[in-house]
Design an enzyme around this catalytic site. Sequence first.
Site, short mmCIF file in Angstrom:
data_model
loop_
_atom_site.label_atom_id
_atom_site.label_comp_id
_atom_site.label_asym_id
_atom_site.label_seq_id
_atom_site.Cartn_x
_atom_site.Cartn_y
_atom_site.Cartn_z
N LEU A 217 0.85 -1.20 0.00
CA LEU A 217 0.00 0.00 0.00
C LEU A 217 0.88 1.25 0.00
CD1 LEU A 217 -2.54 -1.09 2.78
CD2 LEU A 217 -2.98 -1.04 0.32
N HIS A 218 0.59 2.17 -0.92
CA HIS A 218 1.34 3.43 -0.91
C HIS A 218 0.54 4.61 -1.48
CE1 HIS A 218 1.92 2.24 -5.12
NE2 HIS A 218 2.25 3.50 -5.38
#
Length: 375
Positions: A217-218
């Site tokens: 996740l980013h």
Amino acid sequence: MSTSGYAVERAIDIIAGARPNFMKIAPIIKALEQRKTEGGPLRYRLIHTGQHYDPRMSGDFFQQLGIPEPDVNLEVGSGTQAEQAAGIMTGYEALLLREPSSLCLVVGDVTSTMACAIAAQKLHVPVAHVEAGIRSGDWGMPEEINRMVTDAITNWFFTTSEGANENLRKAGIGDDRIFFVGNTMIDTLLGNMDRLRAPAFVAEQGLEPGGYFVVTLHRPSNVDASGPFAQLLAAIAEGTRGMPVVFPVHPRTAKTLRELPGFPESIRLVDPQPYLEFNWLVKHAKAVITDSGGITEETTVMGVPCMTLRTSTERPETITIGTNELLGTDPAALKPALDKLFAGEWKKGGIPEKWDGETAGRIVAELERLLGRNF
């Protein structure tokens, strides 16, 4: 580094600046080197913009994928997107003024891609874009802006799908400038499948193939606000039913994680992984939960179930053909999707056309033909 002796005629600048680029340029370089041994006419200069300067995000990939040391490193370093773009444009413009090139080859959709394309065109250097034409329709994504700007000033478009071809046609691009070649990132994956290796922590933590999940996740919408991010992690832990969740932490994500009072025990934070180790984890995972675009391509080819926590995707073929499903950003969407997975009802998927490991060769063949013309 000086590149004196770099012949301008039929010389290509290959631009790389961030982790997603490195998997895409590696097979192109390999194909160019192979053609060189066969008497092929093209030569290249590898330019690292320095957009990713952390060895974990850059250096490991060069070593593992056999990418040569860059001929030039612009060393742009950290900064806002505008600051990085300005630094890259200034550095690349100075290089082209000092030592011109016949073609600027950019890949993907990072800031370096857009910035070098602009600098090249302003100096009348043609631009070729690998992975051209993909669109999410979401202008809130910086990458979408990069794609649109780059394709607006590209001369030749190398595409991964018929959907990308159609996007370009709708923008008024003629078929004589569109080349449906496939996906160089899949060239890299297939070429390294037998070299994938488990990270040391797999044995240390007793992880078994099919007995863990991988999460990446980013995206700002998922990780920038600590409250929603905490809710998302809780939903992941609940939906994965206590199974280990391996979470290689992107530097952007690490900042928000430090603000959380805690997170579920089943989520195991690890450093960003080198290419061979990361894809070993993906290959042997029960499923992948991500907000990345590129990973959905790799899971499709490896036949690994994938859940994308976004409201749009620029790679719809990973859904219509592959193993990916678009869940949106509401944490509540995770449980039904994971219940479907645990019930053994996830789709098997297939592999899109021309994702066969031969894309780079097709690109180099077209470049030889194109650069044999007069501009």
